[in-house]
Structures are given as structure tokens and as C-alpha cells.
Design a protein around this motif. Structure first.
Motif, mmCIF file in Angstrom:
data_model
loop_
_atom_site.group_PDB
_atom_site.id
_atom_site.type_symbol
_atom_site.label_atom_id
_atom_site.label_comp_id
_atom_site.label_asym_id
_atom_site.label_seq_id
_atom_site.Cartn_x
_atom_site.Cartn_y
_atom_site.Cartn_z
ATOM 1 N N LYS A 72 73.318 15.444 19.623
ATOM 2 C CA LYS A 72 73.133 13.984 20.316
ATOM 3 C C LYS A 72 71.538 13.981 20.258
ATOM 4 N N VAL A 73 71.108 14.953 20.696
ATOM 5 C CA VAL A 73 69.370 14.838 20.851
ATOM 6 C C VAL A 73 68.855 14.616 19.496
ATOM 7 N N SER A 74 69.250 15.139 18.154
ATOM 8 C CA SER A 74 68.872 15.124 17.040
ATOM 9 C C SER A 74 69.045 13.591 16.173
ATOM 10 N N GLN A 75 70.126 13.328 16.784
ATOM 11 C CA GLN A 75 70.734 11.935 16.498
ATOM 12 C C GLN A 75 69.821 10.841 16.896
ATOM 13 N N GLU A 76 69.571 11.068 18.220
ATOM 14 C CA GLU A 76 68.728 9.998 19.242
ATOM 15 C C GLU A 76 67.186 9.909 18.331
ATOM 16 N N TYR A 77 66.597 11.092 17.955
ATOM 17 C CA TYR A 77 65.431 10.814 17.319
ATOM 18 C C TYR A 77 65.411 10.448 15.862
ATOM 19 N N LEU A 78 66.620 10.660 15.041
ATOM 20 C CA LEU A 78 66.727 10.053 13.831
ATOM 21 C C LEU A 78 67.006 8.657 13.847
ATOM 22 N N ASP A 79 67.821 8.064 14.766
ATOM 23 C CA ASP A 79 67.919 6.436 15.026
ATOM 24 C C ASP A 79 66.386 5.992 15.582
ATOM 25 N N ALA A 80 65.716 6.744 16.195
ATOM 26 C CA ALA A 80 64.367 6.187 16.607
ATOM 27 C C ALA A 80 63.352 6.076 15.746
ATOM 28 N N PHE A 81 63.209 6.367 14.634
ATOM 29 C CA PHE A 81 62.670 6.136 13.486
ATOM 30 C C PHE A 81 62.539 4.631 12.990
ATOM 31 N N THR A 82 61.387 4.132 12.988
ATOM 32 C CA THR A 82 61.217 2.874 12.424
ATOM 33 C C THR A 82 60.026 2.674 11.469
ATOM 34 N N ALA A 83 60.114 1.628 10.782
ATOM 35 C CA ALA A 83 58.762 1.527 9.690
ATOM 36 C C ALA A 83 57.569 0.962 10.665
ATOM 37 N N GLU A 84 57.464 0.580 11.623
ATOM 38 C CA GLU A 84 56.478 0.164 12.397
ATOM 39 C C GLU A 84 55.772 1.163 13.157
ATOM 40 N N GLN A 85 56.338 2.405 13.320
ATOM 41 C CA GLN A 85 55.751 3.521 14.066
ATOM 42 C C GLN A 85 54.566 4.023 13.508
ATOM 43 N N GLU A 86 53.711 4.320 14.279
ATOM 44 C CA GLU A 86 52.639 5.094 14.066
ATOM 45 C C GLU A 86 52.881 6.540 13.183
ATOM 46 N N VAL A 87 51.840 6.985 12.512
ATOM 47 C CA VAL A 87 52.339 8.451 11.719
ATOM 48 C C VAL A 87 52.445 9.123 12.485
#
Length: 127
Positions: free
Chosen positions: A48-63
Motif C-alpha cells: 500500500k505504501v509503495s503504491q501510494e508513493y508511486l501514485d503521487a508522482f507528477t510531472a509538476e513535482q520538483e526534482v
């Protein structure tokens, strides 16, 4: 003892040893294999934790935020090896390696820019 009796005893002993070795190997394999239902329950949170962080990736995020999320995913997978397959663990290690390489490249580029921008007013030892 008659030779025929000795032969039967040897055959019986060899057969018994084979059965014990096979049974022992099977038992050892079952004891060390990932569990069934309990393993699933234990792996629910890391998955669940790994999937939440994978889903949180966006193109707008800072490096830096992408790197943090990537480390969270990779560390969750690598610290729970019984919950993830070999390809997932290999991908996680590759993510960490790429993040570390990116951090090193950024540090080198920052130092290079600092050296290039050094002037009398901004000395090189400020880098």
C-alpha cells in the motif's frame, strides 16, 4: 546373517534414508518459503505504501520531491523482500542507483557553475 538378509536390510536402510532426506528437504522448504495468508497480511502495508508513493508522482513535482518519493518506494520494496518479486527489487535498486547518480551529477554541476562564476568579488574559496 545370510547374504540375502543383509541385502534386504541395506535396501531398506537406503530407502528409509531417501524418504527421510526427501521429507526433510520438503519440510525445510516449507519452513523457509514465504507464508500464505500471514505473508499476504504482512505485505499489505508495504504494498500500500509503495503504491501510494508511486501514485503521487507528477510531472509538476520538483526534482527533490521526486527523488524523495522514489527513495520511499525503493526503500519500502528493498526492506520488505518477501513482499515483492525479484524484478520489483531489481527495479527498486536501479531507482536508488539513478537517484544517487543524479544527486552526484547535480553537486558536480553546482560546483562547476560556482567555479565558472568565481570573480574577484566572489572568490573561488566560497564554493
Amino acid at each position: 546373517m545370510l547374504p540375502a538378509a543383509r541385502t534386504r536390510i541395506r535396501i531398506f536402510a537406503i530407502a528409509a534414508a531417501g524418504v527421510l532426506l526427501t521429507g526433510g528437504g520438503f519440510a525445510a522448504g516449507r519452513l523457509t518459503a514465504p507464508g500464505g495468508d500471514s505473508s499476504t497480511a504482512e505485505c499489505a502495508e508495504p504494498r500500500k505504501v509503495s503504491q501510494e508513493y508511486l501514485d503521487a508522482f507528477t510531472a509538476e513535482q520538483e526534482v527533490a520531491e521526486k527523488r524523495t518519493n522514489g527513495r520511499m518506494v525503493a526503500n519500502t520494496i528493498l526492506q520488505n523482500p518477501d513482499c515483492f518479486g525479484a524484478s520489483e527489487r531489481a527495479s527498486a535498486q536501479t531507482i536508488l542507483d539513478n537517484i544517487d547518480q543524479g544527486v552526484q551529477e547535480d553537486a558536480f554541476n553546482d560546483l562547476q557553475k560556482c567555479v565558472d562564476d568565481a570573480t574577484d568579488d566572489f572568490p573561488l574559496n566560497s564554493c
